[in-house]
Design a protein around this motif. Structure first.
Motif, PDB file in Angstrom:
ATOM      1  N   VAL A 121      29.325   0.865   3.445  1.00 34.16           N
ATOM      2  CA  VAL A 121      29.181   0.271   4.124  1.00 34.16           C
ATOM      3  C   VAL A 121      28.292  -0.962   3.445  1.00 34.16           C
ATOM      4  N   VAL A 122      28.190  -2.152   3.599  1.00 29.87           N
ATOM      5  CA  VAL A 122      27.571  -3.478   3.444  1.00 29.87           C
ATOM      6  C   VAL A 122      28.183  -4.076   4.677  1.00 29.87           C
ATOM      7  N   MET A 123      26.830  -4.042   5.412  1.00 28.82           N
ATOM      8  CA  MET A 123      26.969  -5.011   7.394  1.00 28.82           C
ATOM      9  C   MET A 123      26.546  -6.007   6.801  1.00 28.82           C
ATOM     10  N   ASP A 124      26.453  -7.307   7.892  1.00 31.90           N
ATOM     11  CA  ASP A 124      25.543  -7.768   7.972  1.00 31.90           C
ATOM     12  C   ASP A 124      25.376  -8.641   9.224  1.00 31.90           C
ATOM     13  N   GLY A 125      24.128  -9.087   9.141  1.00 39.57           N
ATOM     14  CA  GLY A 125      24.094 -10.254  10.805  1.00 39.57           C
ATOM     15  C   GLY A 125      22.711  -9.785  11.321  1.00 39.57           C
ATOM     16  N   ARG A 126      22.110  -9.084  11.807  1.00 40.57           N
ATOM     17  CA  ARG A 126      20.534  -9.622  12.907  1.00 40.57           C
ATOM     18  C   ARG A 126      19.611  -8.356  12.812  1.00 40.57           C
ATOM     19  N   ASP A 127      20.497  -7.123  13.401  1.00 39.06           N
ATOM     20  CA  ASP A 127      19.667  -6.157  13.807  1.00 39.06           C
ATOM     21  C   ASP A 127      20.350  -4.994  12.918  1.00 39.06           C
ATOM     22  N   ILE A 128      20.976  -5.045  11.932  1.00 39.48           N
ATOM     23  CA  ILE A 128      21.199  -4.173  10.878  1.00 39.48           C
ATOM     24  C   ILE A 128      20.332  -2.674  10.956  1.00 39.48           C
ATOM     25  N   GLY A 129      19.919  -3.940  10.346  1.00 36.15           N
ATOM     26  CA  GLY A 129      18.548  -2.936   9.710  1.00 36.15           C
ATOM     27  C   GLY A 129      17.019  -2.247  10.128  1.00 36.15           C
ATOM     28  N   GLU A 130      17.850  -2.569  11.814  1.00 35.27           N
ATOM     29  CA  GLU A 130      17.120  -1.855  12.258  1.00 35.27           C
ATOM     30  C   GLU A 130      17.755  -0.939  13.861  1.00 35.27           C
ATOM     31  N   CYS A 131      18.827  -1.592  14.247  1.00 35.52           N
ATOM     32  CA  CYS A 131      19.680  -0.616  14.853  1.00 35.52           C
ATOM     33  C   CYS A 131      20.595  -0.179  15.049  1.00 35.52           C
ATOM     34  N   VAL A 132      21.780  -0.929  13.915  1.00 30.51           N
ATOM     35  CA  VAL A 132      22.656  -0.164  13.587  1.00 30.51           C
ATOM     36  C   VAL A 132      22.628   0.420  12.505  1.00 30.51           C
TER      37      VAL A 132
END
Ligand code: CDP
Length: 218
Positions: A121-132
């Protein structure tokens, strides 16, 4: 393979993430669209955005998924296609508040993790690297100066047919970034292992090239 893309509004995350996932043949997940869908539904139902319990109940009882059209990704909320509705200035103005509740975030993060399980997956947002996707192989943080971000957002809204006041757009965008940075859980921030890319003077193709060269280097 998991690729996380975080960053503030108007940094070019979703356009880039879409292109990147197409190039690599990965699934694209726009997590912002999920918070926006929930916000749209809350506004439709006249839910008080200060009522954490009501928003938690709403999140528990809302089904959000994505459907890939030939060219675009559609956002389906409880069987309704709301891809256009979730981009309205009303939703943009309220989404940070909805996204600030920890219990709401937990539900969203669980769903996002389930969507990304056992696929690339490629996921974009605000907390992807930290939480998701804390174990993502690559964590990119896209940013751009505020004038450029406001300009891009204004153009986007114009294309969608809204009559816009650029100054107001910039003000709202900066306020949303501030709110996104200050919440307790899933705040927008650069991580120690983020690769930061300033897109102010780059075209989408140039950003894409840069990211692909980083991935292919390894
Ligand atoms: O398109 P834009 O970058 O303006 O925003 P978006 O990615 O659609 O996200 C809209 C809002 O959802 C953000 O301003 C955050 O408040 C929230 N959000 C979040 O809290 N966590 C995410 N992983 C993604 C979005």
């Amino acid at each position: 393979m998991k690729i996380a893309i975080d960053g503030p509004a108007g940094a070019g995350k979703s356009t880039l993430a879409k292109e990147l996932s197409r190039k690599l043949g990965y699934i694209y997940i726009d997590t912002g669209a999920m918070y926006r869908s929930l916000t749209w539904k809350a506004l439709q139902k006249n839910i008080n955005l200060e009522d954490a319990q009501a928003l938690f109940n709403l999140a528990q009882n809302t089904k959000i998924h994505f459907r890939n059209d030939s060219d675009n990704q559609r956002v389906i909320c409880d069987d309704m296609d709301i891809s256009e509705e979730i981009r309205s200035p009303q939703v943009s103005g309220a989404v940070s508040r909805v996204a600030s509740y920890q219990e709401v975030r937990k539900i969203m993060v669980n769903q996002q993790q389930a969507m990304g399980r056992s696929v690339s997956v490629v996921m974009d947002g605000r907390d992807i690297g930290e939480c998701v996707l804390p174990d993502a192989e690559y964590k990119f943080f896209l940013t751009a100066n505020r004038e450029e971000r406001a300009r891009r957002r204004t153009e986007e809204l114009k294309l969608q047919g809204y009559s816009v006041n650029p100054e107001l757009i910039e003000k709202d965008m900066l306020q949303r970034d501030k709110d996104d940075m200050k919440r307790d859980m899933g705040a927008l921030k650069i991580l120690d292992d983020s690769i930061v890319i300033d897109t102010s003077n780059l075209t989408i193709d140039q950003v894409l090239e840069k990211i692909l060269s980083i991935i292919q280097e390894d």
